[in-house]
Design a protein around this motif. Structure first.
Motif, PDB file in Angstrom:
ATOM      1  N   GLY A  42       0.789  -1.159  -0.048  1.00  0.00           N
ATOM      2  CA  GLY A  42       0.038   0.069  -0.014  1.00  0.00           C
ATOM      3  C   GLY A  42       0.804   1.280   0.171  1.00  0.00           C
ATOM      4  O   GLY A  42       0.067   2.464   0.183  1.00  0.00           O
ATOM      5  N   LYS A  43       2.264   1.059  -0.040  1.00  0.00           N
ATOM      6  CA  LYS A  43       2.870   2.269  -0.230  1.00  0.00           C
ATOM      7  C   LYS A  43       3.866   2.388  -1.325  1.00  0.00           C
ATOM      8  O   LYS A  43       4.022   1.331  -2.228  1.00  0.00           O
ATOM      9  CB  LYS A  43       3.970   2.315   0.899  1.00  0.00           C
ATOM     10  N   GLU A  44       4.455   3.618  -1.559  1.00  0.00           N
ATOM     11  CA  GLU A  44       5.074   3.862  -2.878  1.00  0.00           C
ATOM     12  C   GLU A  44       6.592   3.124  -2.705  1.00  0.00           C
ATOM     13  O   GLU A  44       6.930   3.021  -1.370  1.00  0.00           O
ATOM     14  CB  GLU A  44       5.410   5.338  -3.096  1.00  0.00           C
ATOM     15  N   SER A  85      19.253  -5.729  12.383  1.00  0.00           N
ATOM     16  CA  SER A  85      18.408  -5.085  13.460  1.00  0.00           C
ATOM     17  C   SER A  85      17.206  -4.775  12.620  1.00  0.00           C
ATOM     18  O   SER A  85      16.793  -3.489  12.979  1.00  0.00           O
ATOM     19  CB  SER A  85      19.146  -3.834  14.104  1.00  0.00           C
ATOM     20  N   LEU A  86      16.666  -5.696  12.235  1.00  0.00           N
ATOM     21  CA  LEU A  86      15.558  -5.462  11.333  1.00  0.00           C
ATOM     22  C   LEU A  86      14.380  -5.075  12.146  1.00  0.00           C
ATOM     23  O   LEU A  86      14.327  -5.604  13.536  1.00  0.00           O
ATOM     24  CB  LEU A  86      14.983  -6.810  10.551  1.00  0.00           C
ATOM     25  N   LYS A  87      13.316  -4.125  11.637  1.00  0.00           N
ATOM     26  CA  LYS A  87      12.361  -3.771  12.398  1.00  0.00           C
ATOM     27  C   LYS A  87      10.958  -3.975  11.790  1.00  0.00           C
ATOM     28  O   LYS A  87      11.212  -4.294  10.417  1.00  0.00           O
ATOM     29  CB  LYS A  87      12.276  -2.201  12.557  1.00  0.00           C
ATOM     30  N   PRO A  88      10.044  -4.202  12.213  1.00  0.00           N
ATOM     31  CA  PRO A  88       8.735  -4.544  11.505  1.00  0.00           C
ATOM     32  C   PRO A  88       8.455  -3.453  10.287  1.00  0.00           C
ATOM     33  O   PRO A  88       7.766  -3.748   9.367  1.00  0.00           O
ATOM     34  CB  PRO A  88       7.311  -4.500  12.623  1.00  0.00           C
ATOM     35  N   GLU A  89       8.815  -2.343  10.385  1.00  0.00           N
ATOM     36  CA  GLU A  89       8.572  -1.444   9.433  1.00  0.00           C
ATOM     37  C   GLU A  89       9.614  -1.477   8.216  1.00  0.00           C
ATOM     38  O   GLU A  89       9.426  -0.782   7.280  1.00  0.00           O
ATOM     39  CB  GLU A  89       8.866   0.147   9.788  1.00  0.00           C
ATOM     40  N   ASP A  90      10.453  -2.456   8.463  1.00  0.00           N
ATOM     41  CA  ASP A  90      11.071  -2.739   7.187  1.00  0.00           C
ATOM     42  C   ASP A  90      10.604  -3.925   6.224  1.00  0.00           C
ATOM     43  O   ASP A  90      11.237  -4.203   5.166  1.00  0.00           O
ATOM     44  CB  ASP A  90      12.594  -3.337   7.655  1.00  0.00           C
ATOM     45  N   THR A  91       9.598  -4.427   6.579  1.00  0.00           N
ATOM     46  CA  THR A  91       8.852  -5.284   5.945  1.00  0.00           C
ATOM     47  C   THR A  91       8.372  -4.795   4.480  1.00  0.00           C
ATOM     48  O   THR A  91       7.798  -3.715   4.275  1.00  0.00           O
ATOM     49  CB  THR A  91       7.457  -5.766   6.714  1.00  0.00           C
ATOM     50  N   ALA A  92       8.603  -5.467   3.505  1.00  0.00           N
ATOM     51  CA  ALA A  92       8.608  -4.954   1.975  1.00  0.00           C
ATOM     52  C   ALA A  92       9.026  -5.985   1.113  1.00  0.00           C
ATOM     53  O   ALA A  92       9.705  -6.842   1.486  1.00  0.00           O
ATOM     54  CB  ALA A  92       9.248  -3.525   1.934  1.00  0.00           C
TER      55      ALA A  92
END
Length: 122
Positions: A42-44, A85-92
């Protein structure tokens, strides 16, 4: 040249993954400027990192600086993206690409290959 990213998967927050980028059909990944980008649902598309190998000039997105590292293995004809140090916001979905200049604008790159999905669970 078609590029194919691989190495994605499911990892817990704080974990690490190494993505690979290789040219299809055994061709050479020969561009002086290589880059990684990503696109979350859902993001660019978002710039991650780019490098000009001949000058060792690297540009990282602020969101990944200090955690991600781009590198290459000429013997294996492969470009890597080491992600720590992966974060949930790195999901892509992560894509590798090539271009003429190291810029943040992902539309300025000549082409982007097939992506690989990275999912970071919290």
């Amino acid at each position: 040249v078609q590029l194919q990213a691989s190495g994605g998967g499911l990892v817990q927050a704080g974990g690490s993954l190494r993505l690979s980028c290789a040219a299809a059909s055994g061709r050479t990944v020969s561009s002086d400027v290589m880059a990684w980008s990503r696109q979350a649902p859902g993001k660019e598309r978002e710039f991650v990192v780019a490098i000009r190998w001949s000058r060792r000039y690297t540009l990282y997105a602020d969101s990944v600086k200090g955690r991600f590292t781009i590198s290459r293995d000429d013997a294996k004809n492969t470009v890597y993206l080491e992600m720590n140090s992966l974060k949930p916001e790195d999901t892509a979905v992560y894509y590798c690409g090539a271009g003429s200049n190291v810029v943040r604008d992902t539309t300025k790159y000549s082409y982007w290959g097939q992506g690989t999905l990275v999912t970071v669970s919290s």
